[in-house]
Design an enzyme around this catalytic site. Structure first.
Site, PDB file in Angstrom:
ATOM      1  NE  ARG A   1      -0.333  -0.849   8.550  1.00  0.00           N
ATOM      2  CZ  ARG A   1       0.659  -1.522   8.032  1.00  0.00           C
ATOM      3  NH1 ARG A   1       0.624  -2.179   6.833  1.00  0.00           N
ATOM      4  NH2 ARG A   1       1.751  -2.008   8.912  1.00  0.00           N
TER       5      ARG A   1
ATOM      6  CD  GLU B   1       9.445  -9.942   9.363  1.00  0.00           C
ATOM      7  OE1 GLU B   1       8.409  -9.181   9.417  1.00  0.00           O
ATOM      8  OE2 GLU B   1       9.486 -11.231   9.329  1.00  0.00           O
TER       9      GLU B   1
ATOM     10  CE  LYS C   1       7.632  -6.218   3.801  1.00  0.00           C
ATOM     11  NZ  LYS C   1       7.621  -6.578   5.122  1.00  0.00           N
TER      12      LYS C   1
HETATM   13  P1  ATP Z   1       3.448  -5.785   5.653  1.00  0.00           P
HETATM   14  O1  ATP Z   1       2.450  -6.567   6.512  1.00  0.00           O
HETATM   15  O2  ATP Z   1       3.204  -5.221   4.323  1.00  0.00           O
HETATM   16  O3  ATP Z   1       4.392  -6.746   5.623  1.00  0.00           O
HETATM   17  P2  ATP Z   1       4.999  -4.757   7.687  1.00  0.00           P
HETATM   18  O4  ATP Z   1       4.621  -3.249   8.482  1.00  0.00           O
HETATM   19  O5  ATP Z   1       4.994  -5.825   8.372  1.00  0.00           O
HETATM   20  O6  ATP Z   1       4.127  -4.595   6.390  1.00  0.00           O
HETATM   21  P3  ATP Z   1       7.759  -4.026   7.513  1.00  0.00           P
HETATM   22  O7  ATP Z   1       8.789  -4.423   6.541  1.00  0.00           O
HETATM   23  O8  ATP Z   1       7.827  -4.463   8.932  1.00  0.00           O
HETATM   24  O9  ATP Z   1       6.253  -4.358   6.945  1.00  0.00           O
HETATM   25  O10 ATP Z   1       7.429  -2.268   7.408  1.00  0.00           O
HETATM   26  C1  ATP Z   1       8.749  -1.450   7.333  1.00  0.00           C
HETATM   27  C2  ATP Z   1       8.247  -0.168   7.564  1.00  0.00           C
HETATM   28  O11 ATP Z   1       7.232   0.208   6.806  1.00  0.00           O
HETATM   29  C3  ATP Z   1       7.636  -0.046   8.830  1.00  0.00           C
HETATM   30  O12 ATP Z   1       8.318   1.054   9.398  1.00  0.00           O
HETATM   31  C4  ATP Z   1       6.209   0.140   8.667  1.00  0.00           C
HETATM   32  O13 ATP Z   1       5.486   0.736   9.412  1.00  0.00           O
HETATM   33  C5  ATP Z   1       6.169   0.931   7.395  1.00  0.00           C
HETATM   34  N1  ATP Z   1       4.963   0.312   6.595  1.00  0.00           N
HETATM   35  C6  ATP Z   1       4.516  -0.986   6.140  1.00  0.00           C
HETATM   36  N2  ATP Z   1       3.056  -0.880   5.675  1.00  0.00           N
HETATM   37  C7  ATP Z   1       3.049   0.556   5.601  1.00  0.00           C
HETATM   38  C8  ATP Z   1       1.768   1.053   5.026  1.00  0.00           C
HETATM   39  N3  ATP Z   1       0.911   0.472   4.453  1.00  0.00           N
HETATM   40  N4  ATP Z   1       1.926   2.421   5.139  1.00  0.00           N
HETATM   41  C9  ATP Z   1       2.969   3.254   5.656  1.00  0.00           C
HETATM   42  N5  ATP Z   1       4.005   2.722   6.431  1.00  0.00           N
HETATM   43  C10 ATP Z   1       4.018   1.185   6.116  1.00  0.00           C
HETATM   44 MG    MG Z   2       6.071  -6.903   9.481  1.00  0.00          MG
END
Ligand code: ATP
Ligand code: MG
Length: 563
Positions: A263, A37, A273
């Site tokens: 994760r 995202e 993020k």
């Molecule tokens: P954040 O809360 O940091 O924004 P998110 O999961 O909302 O994390 P996205 O941009 O939606 O962030 O994630 C993109 C991809 O990266 C998704 O497939 C997510 O599952 C993966 N991802 C995000 N954070 C992690 C993590 N700490 N470990 C492994 N994969 C991750």
């Molecule tokens: Mg997200």
């Protein structure tokens, strides 16, 4: 980068994929995606997901899409889209021509939603967000059906179209899937599929839409449209999987397989993020690329290499259970890589002046030094030697014990790539602080042609005062003082309560050898006996700035009494 080189056994995702390949489930295809995202810069957790998705596709000769999951105009920006693309490329992965945006599918998503309405599987609900939450109840008691649940198809179609046309304000209506208000899985209690957001304009579609699909709806449909075979996501989506499947089954489309993995969490760090953005917006750190941040941009600026991050992701492996990885593992990976590639140079961080009283004034000798003993192609360079030098203040000790092998009055030490010197006198100021050492050099002890026969145990680094470059060093430590900064919610504390006040220490006057003049931003170096550093992009012709990437050894573990 090739997983098969380091892992002899398959991880559980590879096992699933090999099973699918054996049964021709997806016609023998493997097609993954990385779906960030664009609401911030990506971090090392995303790197794990990137390495996994691209790595699996490489291993099975498949494809990987980069897809921006841009369904929330309130938090998304073009700056982040570009930052993320840059970071994925820097990590060493290439999506070639497979760049997609969920927003490209807004029309298809809308048309599919109309189909769901026509099937009696979705309805427009006028309840407020709070009312909807209230009616959902808790996992232990069945939810209550909304009074709008049994609206006619015609009414639903009419209202949904008018939602799209902008006739209703934010929050006044949503489109919900009609599933099961009594389901033990809360995600199946008529989840919201669409919400109204009149403002702000979307970073790509502008004002074209004022209704936006929810993640659960947009994600599975986007995966299906792109022909993804294995949709890899983090564990918290396991409970969403029945909804992922429900939507695609109701739409009667192609159905990818969602597989969840743990994760990545790292000790002494936060991994979200949203929270990283808070640090940036509250000026707790200096931007998304602050070297203390575990963003890819921050790690790059800190001096991490793509290879070290890929290697780290590989070592962490793929698990089905949440765990916390010790930050020391990441540091191990970068040391291992920099040991091979970083030229060794001499830099004095806390200078103490040395005058070689028997060395001719005005004389300069050129000392030849090996750039990197770990890399036979690294060559040599010239380091000037003269009568006045800086050494590290910590390399001198008054009244030193017998086993102290560095400098002390009456003792001798070797200057790396230089001569053996002996300390004759320590000069002090009125406060008793040592300001200068008077030493003598041993004439026939020059490194490489030493005929002095003297044996000294210690070797220290130095720079020649008239030749050295004055510079700034930024010494980083962990951003948080506790292993799990998010783990104190019960005590009413947030990660902001555990900031390490010493996470950045600036050394305004260090001295580095002249060979570093003009070194380009991000050049990796080892400051001998001190640590790995790199050149910060803030460097100018007048002032070079160096970042501490990682100390040579793990001093943190020692401080914590763990070693
Ligand atoms: P954040 O809360 O940091 O924004 P998110 O999961 O909302 O994390 P996205 O941009 O939606 O962030 O994630 C993109 C991809 O990266 C998704 O497939 C997510 O599952 C993966 N991802 C995000 N954070 C992690 C993590 N700490 N470990 C492994 N994969 C991750
Ligand atoms: Mg997200």
């Amino acid at each position: 980068m090739n997983n098969s080189e380091t892992h002899t056994s398959l991880n559980f995702i590879e096992e699933i994929i090999e099973g699918d390949l054996a049964t021709e489930k997806y016609d023998g295809r493997v097609h993954t995606r990385f779906p960030p995202e664009p609401n911030g810069y990506i971090h090392i957790g995303h790197a794990k997901s990137i390495c996994l998705n691209f790595g699996i596709a490489q291993k099975y000769e498949g494809l990987t899409n980069l897809r921006f999951d841009d369904t929330n105009p309130a938090t998304e920006e073009t700056e982040y889209v570009e930052g993320i693309m840059n970071d994925v490329r820097w990590l060493g992965f290439d999506w070639e021509n497979r760049l997609y945006y969920a927003s490209d599918y807004f029309q298809e998503l809308y048309d599919f939603a109309v189909e769901l309405i026509k099937k009696g599987k979705a309805y427009v609900d006028d309840s407020t967000k709070e009312e909807i939450a209230e009616m959902r109840k808790t996992p232990t008691e069945p939810g209550v059906e909304s009074p709008f649940r049994n609206r006619s198809e015609a009414m639903n179609l009419n209202l949904f179209e008018r939602m799209k046309n902008g006739e209703f304000p934010d929050g006044s209506k949503v489109l919900r899937a009609k599933i099961d208000m009594a389901s033990p899985n809360m995600h199946l209690r008529d989840p919201i599929l669409y919400r109204i957001k009149q403002n702000p304009p979307h970073h790509r579609t502008g004002d074209a839409w004022c209704i936006y699909p929810m993640y659960d709806y947009a994600h599975c449909v986007s995966d299906a449209i792109e022909g993804i075979t294995h949709s890899l996501c983090t564990l918290e989506f396991e409970v969403h999987r029945p909804l992922y499947d429900w939507i695609l089954i109701e739409l009667g489309t192609y159905r990818p397989q969602q597989i969840e993995f743990a994760r990545l969490n790292i000790s002494y760090m936060i991994m979200s993020k949203r929270k990283l953005r808070q640090l940036v917006e509250q000026n707790i750190v200096n931007g998304w690329d602050d070297p203390r941040m575990m963003t890819i941009a921050g790690l790059r600026r800190r001096g991490y290499t793509p290879a070290s991050i890929r290697n780290f992701a590989d070592r962490v492996g793929i698990a089905k259970r949440e765990n916390v990885v010790d930050m020391a593992l990441l540091e191990f990976c970068i040391r291992e890589d920099l040991n091979k590639i970083a030229p060794r140079v001499m830099a004095v961080l806390d200078p103490l002046k040395v005058v070689l009283t028997n060395y001719p004034e005005g004389k300069t000798e050129e000392m030849e030094a090996i750039n990197n003993p770990e890399d036979e192609n690294s060559g040599t360079r010239i380091i000037p030697f003269s009568r006045e030098l800086y050494i590290e203040r910590s390399d001198f000790m008054e009244n030193a014990p017998r086993k102290y092998f560095r400098l002390s009055v009456g003792k001798a030490v070797r200057l790396k790539n230089g001569y053996i010197i002996q300390c004759d006198e320590a000069i002090k100021d009125e406060n008793g602080e040592i300001t200068e050492l008077r030493c003598s050099y041993i004439e026939n002890s020059r490194s490489g042609s030493d005929t002095s026969g003297m044996k000294v145990k210690g070797t220290i680094h130095w720079v020649s005062i008239p030749h050295a470059i004055e510079a700034e060093a930024r010494m980083y430590d962990r951003l948080f003082t506790v292993e799990d900064p998010d783990g104190y919610k019960k005590e009413g504390k947030t990660f902001l309560d555990f900031l390490n006040p010493d996470s950045l220490k600036v050394l305004p006057k260090i001295y580095v050898e002249p060979s570093l003049k003009g070194a380009k931003a991000l050049t990796h170096l080892q400051f001998m006996r001190k640590g790995y550093f790199n050149v910060d992009p803030d460097s100018t012709d007048d002032k070079m700035v160096f970042n501490l990437t990682v100390p040579l050894r793990d001093s943190w573990a020692k401080k914590q009494g763990r070693k």
